[in-house]
Design a protein around this motif. Structure first.
Motif, PDB file in Angstrom:
ATOM      1  N   LEU A 261       2.712   0.064  -8.862  1.00  0.00           N
ATOM      2  CA  LEU A 261       3.647  -0.607  -7.963  1.00  0.00           C
ATOM      3  C   LEU A 261       4.885  -1.045  -8.736  1.00  0.00           C
ATOM      4  N   THR A 262       6.046  -0.627  -8.267  1.00  0.00           N
ATOM      5  CA  THR A 262       7.311  -1.061  -8.852  1.00  0.00           C
ATOM      6  C   THR A 262       8.115  -1.782  -7.788  1.00  0.00           C
ATOM      7  N   LEU A 263       9.025  -2.642  -8.227  1.00  0.00           N
ATOM      8  CA  LEU A 263       9.847  -3.381  -7.285  1.00  0.00           C
ATOM      9  C   LEU A 263      10.774  -2.460  -6.503  1.00  0.00           C
ATOM     10  N   GLN A 264      11.211  -1.370  -7.132  1.00  0.00           N
ATOM     11  CA  GLN A 264      12.077  -0.428  -6.438  1.00  0.00           C
ATOM     12  C   GLN A 264      11.341   0.251  -5.287  1.00  0.00           C
TER      13      GLN A 264
ATOM     14  N   ALA B 237      11.348   0.827   5.282  1.00  0.00           N
ATOM     15  CA  ALA B 237      10.730   1.774   6.210  1.00  0.00           C
ATOM     16  C   ALA B 237       9.730   1.084   7.133  1.00  0.00           C
ATOM     17  N   VAL B 238       8.816   0.295   6.555  1.00  0.00           N
ATOM     18  CA  VAL B 238       7.799  -0.389   7.356  1.00  0.00           C
ATOM     19  C   VAL B 238       8.443  -1.430   8.261  1.00  0.00           C
ATOM     20  N   GLY B 239       9.439  -2.138   7.747  1.00  0.00           N
ATOM     21  CA  GLY B 239      10.112  -3.152   8.552  1.00  0.00           C
ATOM     22  C   GLY B 239      10.801  -2.553   9.766  1.00  0.00           C
ATOM     23  N   SER B 240      11.436  -1.411   9.602  1.00  0.00           N
ATOM     24  CA  SER B 240      12.094  -0.755  10.736  1.00  0.00           C
ATOM     25  C   SER B 240      11.073  -0.343  11.789  1.00  0.00           C
ATOM     26  N   PHE B 241       9.932   0.162  11.341  1.00  0.00           N
ATOM     27  CA  PHE B 241       8.884   0.561  12.285  1.00  0.00           C
ATOM     28  C   PHE B 241       8.356  -0.644  13.059  1.00  0.00           C
ATOM     29  N   LEU B 242       8.084  -1.748  12.359  1.00  0.00           N
ATOM     30  CA  LEU B 242       7.552  -2.935  13.018  1.00  0.00           C
ATOM     31  C   LEU B 242       8.587  -3.564  13.946  1.00  0.00           C
ATOM     32  N   TRP B 243       9.846  -3.501  13.571  1.00  0.00           N
ATOM     33  CA  TRP B 243      10.923  -4.017  14.420  1.00  0.00           C
ATOM     34  C   TRP B 243      10.944  -3.280  15.753  1.00  0.00           C
TER      35      TRP B 243
ATOM     36  N   SER C 241       0.829  -1.206   0.000  1.00  0.00           N
ATOM     37  CA  SER C 241       0.000   0.000   0.000  1.00  0.00           C
ATOM     38  C   SER C 241       0.866   1.260   0.000  1.00  0.00           C
ATOM     39  N   VAL C 242       1.903   1.255   0.830  1.00  0.00           N
ATOM     40  CA  VAL C 242       2.810   2.412   0.882  1.00  0.00           C
ATOM     41  C   VAL C 242       3.574   2.552  -0.432  1.00  0.00           C
ATOM     42  N   ALA C 243       4.021   1.425  -0.982  1.00  0.00           N
ATOM     43  CA  ALA C 243       4.812   1.461  -2.213  1.00  0.00           C
ATOM     44  C   ALA C 243       3.989   1.910  -3.407  1.00  0.00           C
ATOM     45  N   ARG C 244       2.722   1.517  -3.424  1.00  0.00           N
ATOM     46  CA  ARG C 244       1.880   1.865  -4.565  1.00  0.00           C
ATOM     47  C   ARG C 244       1.573   3.354  -4.583  1.00  0.00           C
TER      48      ARG C 244
ATOM     49  N   SER D 151       9.821   0.980   0.594  1.00  0.00           N
ATOM     50  CA  SER D 151       8.763   0.949   1.607  1.00  0.00           C
ATOM     51  C   SER D 151       8.948  -0.222   2.554  1.00  0.00           C
ATOM     52  N   GLY D 152       9.507  -1.333   2.067  1.00  0.00           N
ATOM     53  CA  GLY D 152       9.764  -2.487   2.925  1.00  0.00           C
ATOM     54  C   GLY D 152      10.768  -2.173   4.017  1.00  0.00           C
TER      55      GLY D 152
END
Length: 321
Positions: free
Chosen positions: A137-140, A148-154, A129-132, A145-146
């Motif tokens: 949606l692109t892989l880059q 950024a979101v991963g750091s927040f969830l960590w 959702s954030v990446a789109r 976004s992965g």
């Protein structure tokens, strides 16, 4: 598979690592291990130690190493990025949130797996959702976004456990991984997730290899680009979620093992997936052995050892780019 590829050597390395792991206590010789496995579970102290403690731990280390390496190989091909790993899109942190919540609520093993899988998928949905955003949606954008979101969830995992009064060892379990207190229930669930995931990824190995030349080019060659992309993402998410639910986050294995395996078999995933699985299993079994023995009288988290190897590898890979 290519002629001359040392598949036998890889298999022997895994067998050696597995036997060495079982014998680490000093109670068992290789002959004792062989006879103990043939006899099956028993009431003697030696049989109990072998079948209830050492064997499930060794099996879990092999399975987790294989899963992380498989997903790493698939994601590096999908993202066309040599630094991609199973946790690159925040999957690990999403699964750790679910696992931490399950542990706080006292859920059983199967429920913890379900919770970790659900939050991992929710994390993937949030990343997408954030990446789109307002565009396509692109892989880059998915990679950015992965992170950024991963750091927040960590950080959220740490906050949950610290706020609930969990001790530091429990927090480190989720953030740095551990094979301590492994049981057959978790081994079976991880084996099921790994087996199904490998079958799916191997089924898409050839189109995913073609996909690595670029989305437009692979589309012109007849590859269903969107299907390959989403099947790989969801399958990798499910496999990584199972790994995190069982042992917490174990970093860097999925990053450097596929690069080593690629030197043996080349980039085609038909060869790279099984080679990465065998090599990853052997390396993580040996890493868990070191985690138990490196510091006398104390076991360190498995993620510490994999970081000690993986971080320098990452630096070398960056310098060569």
């Amino acid at each position: 598979m290519r002629r001359g590829v040392p598949w036998l050597l890889l298999a022997l390395a895994l067998a050696f690592a597995f036997v060495l792991h079982l014998a680490v206590s000093g109670v068992f010789s290789p002959a004792d291990i062989f006879h103990g496995l043939l006899r099956g579970p028993g009431d003697s102290p030696e049989q109990t130690v072998l079948w209830s403690i050492r064997l499930p731990r060794a099996c879990a280390a092999a399975l987790i190493g294989a899963i992380l390496s498989l997903v790493g190989a698939a994601f590096q091909t999908l993202f066309r990025n040599p630094l991609a790993d199973p946790y690159i899109i925040g999957v690990s942190s999403g699964a750790a949130v679910g696992g931490a919540i399950a542990s706080l609520l006292g859920f059983a093993t199967a429920a913890a797996f379900g919770s970790a899988f659900l939050t991992a998928l929710c994390g993937l949905g949030l990343v997408v959702s954030v990446a789109r955003g307002r565009g396509s949606l692109t892989l880059q954008s998915l990679l950015i976004s992965g992170v950024a979101v991963g750091s927040f969830l960590w950080a959220l995992v740490t906050f949950f456990l610290a706020y609930a009064g969990q001790d530091s060892s429990r927090i480190l379990f989720w953030l740095l991984g551990s094979f301590a207190s492994m049981d057959w229930g978790r081994v079976v669930l991880v084996a099921a997730a790994g087996g199904v995931g490998f079958a799916v990824l191997f089924r898409y190995a050839r189109p995913l290899t073609v996909f690595s030349v670029g989305e437009e080019s692979s589309g012109r060659l007849g590859v269903d680009v969107e299907r390959v992309k989403w099947v790989t993402l969801i399958t990798g998410t499910a496999m990584a979620a199972a790994a995190v639910a069982a042992v917490g986050i174990v970093g860097f294995v999925g990053l450097f093992v596929p690069h080593i395996a690629r030197r043996f078999v080349g980039p085609p995933l038909v060869q790279l997936l099984p080679a990465s699985a065998i090599l990853g299993a052997a390396i993580l079994v040996l890493a868990d052995l070191l985690a138990q023995r490196l510091v006398p009288g104390q076991e360190i988290n498995i993620g510490v050892l994999t970081a000690l190897v993986g971080a320098p590898f990452l630096v070398v890979a960056l310098r060569r780019r």
